[in-house]
Design a protein around this motif. Sequence first.
Motif, short mmCIF file in Angstrom:
data_model
loop_
_atom_site.label_atom_id
_atom_site.label_comp_id
_atom_site.label_asym_id
_atom_site.label_seq_id
_atom_site.Cartn_x
_atom_site.Cartn_y
_atom_site.Cartn_z
N GLY A 194 0.29 -0.99 -0.08
CA GLY A 194 0.43 -0.08 0.42
C GLY A 194 0.86 0.86 -0.31
O GLY A 194 0.08 1.93 -0.05
N SER A 195 2.04 0.76 0.51
CA SER A 195 2.92 2.49 -0.06
C SER A 195 2.70 2.87 -1.11
O SER A 195 3.00 2.64 -2.47
CB SER A 195 4.51 2.02 0.33
N VAL A 196 3.17 4.09 -0.96
CA VAL A 196 2.66 5.47 -2.29
C VAL A 196 4.28 5.54 -2.38
O VAL A 196 4.64 6.51 -1.68
CB VAL A 196 2.12 6.28 -2.10
N VAL A 197 5.02 5.35 -3.48
CA VAL A 197 6.89 5.80 -3.72
C VAL A 197 6.16 7.08 -5.34
O VAL A 197 5.46 6.19 -5.95
CB VAL A 197 6.55 4.92 -5.00
N GLY A 198 7.15 8.31 -4.98
CA GLY A 198 6.67 9.33 -5.48
C GLY A 198 8.24 9.38 -5.92
O GLY A 198 8.55 9.16 -5.77
N THR A 199 8.24 10.41 -6.60
CA THR A 199 9.06 11.10 -7.84
C THR A 199 9.82 12.29 -6.67
O THR A 199 11.46 13.13 -7.19
CB THR A 199 9.25 11.98 -9.00
N SER A 200 9.36 13.10 -5.65
CA SER A 200 10.27 13.63 -4.68
C SER A 200 11.51 13.60 -3.90
O SER A 200 11.73 14.51 -3.41
CB SER A 200 9.40 14.45 -3.45
N TYR A 201 11.63 12.19 -2.94
CA TYR A 201 12.67 11.63 -2.22
C TYR A 201 13.80 10.84 -3.28
O TYR A 201 13.41 10.17 -4.50
CB TYR A 201 12.23 11.40 -1.19
N ASP A 202 14.84 10.34 -2.66
CA ASP A 202 15.49 9.41 -2.71
C ASP A 202 15.09 8.17 -3.40
O ASP A 202 13.54 7.82 -2.85
CB ASP A 202 16.68 9.82 -2.05
N PRO A 203 15.55 7.33 -4.82
CA PRO A 203 14.67 6.36 -4.75
C PRO A 203 15.05 5.34 -3.45
O PRO A 203 14.37 4.19 -4.52
CB PRO A 203 14.61 6.18 -6.47
N MET A 204 15.93 5.15 -3.04
CA MET A 204 16.25 3.94 -2.30
C MET A 204 14.79 3.64 -1.49
O MET A 204 14.00 4.23 -0.61
CB MET A 204 17.91 4.38 -1.17
N LEU A 205 14.24 1.52 -1.51
CA LEU A 205 12.75 1.28 -0.63
C LEU A 205 13.52 1.19 0.82
O LEU A 205 12.74 0.96 1.65
CB LEU A 205 12.41 0.33 -1.70
N GLY A 206 14.85 -0.18 0.44
CA GLY A 206 14.89 -0.39 1.94
C GLY A 206 16.39 -1.55 1.55
O GLY A 206 16.84 -1.16 -0.13
N LYS A 207 17.00 -1.61 2.73
CA LYS A 207 18.05 -3.18 2.20
C LYS A 207 18.09 -4.36 2.64
O LYS A 207 17.07 -5.11 3.97
CB LYS A 207 19.18 -2.10 3.00
N VAL A 208 18.54 -5.23 1.87
CA VAL A 208 18.36 -7.45 2.41
C VAL A 208 20.06 -6.89 2.83
O VAL A 208 20.76 -6.99 1.24
CB VAL A 208 18.39 -7.60 1.34
N ILE A 209 19.96 -7.52 3.73
CA ILE A 209 21.52 -8.20 4.99
C ILE A 209 21.27 -9.10 4.37
O ILE A 209 21.01 -10.00 5.62
CB ILE A 209 21.91 -6.46 5.76
N VAL A 210 22.48 -10.20 4.81
CA VAL A 210 22.83 -11.31 4.72
C VAL A 210 23.78 -11.66 5.78
O VAL A 210 25.10 -10.82 5.45
CB VAL A 210 22.83 -12.31 4.12
N HIS A 211 24.57 -12.61 6.79
CA HIS A 211 25.67 -12.81 7.49
C HIS A 211 26.11 -14.49 7.23
O HIS A 211 24.88 -15.08 6.95
CB HIS A 211 25.66 -12.54 8.87
N GLY A 212 27.59 -14.54 6.87
CA GLY A 212 27.55 -15.64 6.86
C GLY A 212 28.77 -16.24 7.38
O GLY A 212 29.88 -15.36 7.49
N PRO A 213 29.35 -17.31 7.36
CA PRO A 213 30.62 -17.99 8.68
C PRO A 213 31.85 -17.32 7.29
O PRO A 213 33.05 -16.95 7.65
CB PRO A 213 30.57 -18.95 8.35
N ASP A 214 31.28 -17.06 5.96
CA ASP A 214 32.20 -17.05 4.81
C ASP A 214 31.61 -16.18 3.53
O ASP A 214 30.11 -16.43 3.93
CB ASP A 214 33.02 -18.01 4.24
N ARG A 215 32.78 -15.51 2.59
CA ARG A 215 31.84 -15.37 1.79
C ARG A 215 30.64 -15.44 1.03
O ARG A 215 29.85 -15.66 0.25
CB ARG A 215 33.00 -14.08 0.94
N GLU A 216 31.15 -16.38 0.61
CA GLU A 216 30.48 -18.16 -0.46
C GLU A 216 28.78 -17.93 -0.09
O GLU A 216 28.15 -18.33 -0.64
CB GLU A 216 30.82 -19.09 -0.87
N THR A 217 28.92 -18.45 1.33
CA THR A 217 27.84 -18.83 2.36
C THR A 217 26.69 -17.36 2.24
O THR A 217 25.40 -17.48 1.75
CB THR A 217 28.15 -19.14 3.39
N ALA A 218 27.29 -16.76 2.69
CA ALA A 218 26.81 -15.05 1.93
C ALA A 218 25.71 -15.15 1.46
O ALA A 218 25.11 -14.13 0.95
CB ALA A 218 27.62 -13.97 3.15
#
Length: 613
Positions: free
Chosen positions: A363-387
């Motif tokens: 239901g969020s309305v996204v306009g053009t008045s502000y920065d286009p970043m909507l969110g971030k997806v972040i993960v962690h693992g014991p090593d880079r390939e797992t992450a």
Amino acid sequence: MIQTLLIANRGEIALRVIRGARALGIRTVAVYSDADRNAPHVREADTAVHIGPTPATESYLSIPAILEAARVSGADAIHPGYGFLSERAPFARAVAEAGLTFVGPSGDVMDQMGRKDTAREIAIAAGVPVVPRGEDAGFPVLVKAAAGGGGKGMRVVRRAEDFDAAVSAAKREAASAFGDDTILVERYVEHGRHVEVQVLADHHGNVVHLFERDCSAQRRHQKVLEEAPAPTISDAARKVLLESAVALAKQVGYTNAGTVEYLVSGDEVFFLEMNTRLQVEHPVTELTVSIQGQGLDLVQLQLRVAAGEPLPFTQEDVTCTGHAIEARVYAEDAFNGFLPQAGTASYVSWSSRARIDAALESGSVVGTSYDPMLGKVIVHGPDRETARRKLVAALDDTAILGLTTNTGFLRALAASDEFRDNAIDTAWLDAHPDAIAPPSRDVAALLAAHAVAGDVVQDANDPFGAGDGWRLAGEPAPVHVELDDEVFLVDVTSDPLLDRAAAVQVADHAVEVAYRGQRFHFARPQAGDADQATASDGTLAAPMPGTVLTVNVAVGDRVEEGDVLGVMEAMKMELALKAPLAGTVTTVGAAVGEQVPLKHVLFVVSSEPGSDA
């Protein structure tokens, strides 16, 4: 300790600061513009204050409005987040002069380090290696705004004849984004890696680093994926990075959280700039850095430092474990020139297999008045390939319908051999614009057709009420869906691929599919639908919702193919509108300053003989 904190920002960073403050028992105050009356950060804070109309210049960038909101809400401190006023020295000073605590460095330090030209001289004084000036190094050079960041006001120039035009464009963009058109020219380091160091300093002379992040996956100098620690740098380069970042912070008398950014090429390390605020990518540091074996919260540390507390640890207490990667989700069409997008997100589902810092919801309305970043997806693992594999899985889970985002691009990039093999430097995405491909349209069409087949449009007990193509005599008719003028005829008795993760939303005349992060919008023709009018070859429609900046032609003007008829802007991105063919302008559909929706007809050029009349 701070009692009441006003967050002078919006979106996911406002939510992030509210979360950190609440953990310390601090009362929070949100501010909002007309466009954000019902935004998540407004609902989440303990109280909220309206600060003005939708344009940022009249709300989130208005220092008087922010200070008045602090006064009426009883706030004794202000956190600026990032973007907007976060690196504006006049704002930091105004907050201090109002008797409030500013969560960040002083205005004087911000003046010095917030400008790339001044920061360069301070870095030299601190013994930090810097990029050679452009006039000393020859082409290619990097023209960049001295007063800001985020890739705004930045151009790579490879030929002397392109220099003046690049400087003019960079100055215009810098003036629009930062109110300052001062330009810095430096040698452009080809195939470098963008590595930055998180520093934290208190008011008692203590400065520590919290290791480094790699932000080399960029498009037009805008970060796309970020990770910690940096996967390719040598021990020698890391030593220079970490030690020089601490030296620079001490040299300028820095306090609170800051980030020192570098360009790394082999074992060469060059200082780029210092961001005098919390960074968008701070979560990857939070997921990998430990203090005496315990996790850390950078926002909480910012608040404690701002309140005058000494850092509760030393450099020897700081360790880095495992690997974290962050993907930035933007409202943009990544497979169509990264054009900004706007609209209503009818359905939003974030992954449960990742940390999500986001303010976008169904239901969020996204306009053009502000920065286009909507969110971030972040993960962690014991090593880079797992992450990396975790990130691909999390982006597979992510579904946003009603609004086009870059999630499918992020998924494809994270899954690519090039990202897996650390082959992506700061120039790679711009040099290989077609290297990252969207997921299969055929699979999406099959999923869409199966959804249509199961969609009851009349009566569940009436075989003619379903859209599955059932016929009394003969085989079922294939289900018909369309995408970008491509027709898909799907036999719904085939494998529906129910084991594939996807979100599907069916409407009377359309069906949307989110598959591997990518949004597909299929037309669903109905019997009796009128044929849709199609634009002629000479029609130039708005490729994105935005504001018309210039109109260079009038009706009756003769133009050649490729001539720039006008320029429009959305979410701080400028786009030249070029004539699709040679001919005469017969329609000018917008004026300078006008807000236009996606696909609004801006110009029509006719190639018909006699059209010059």
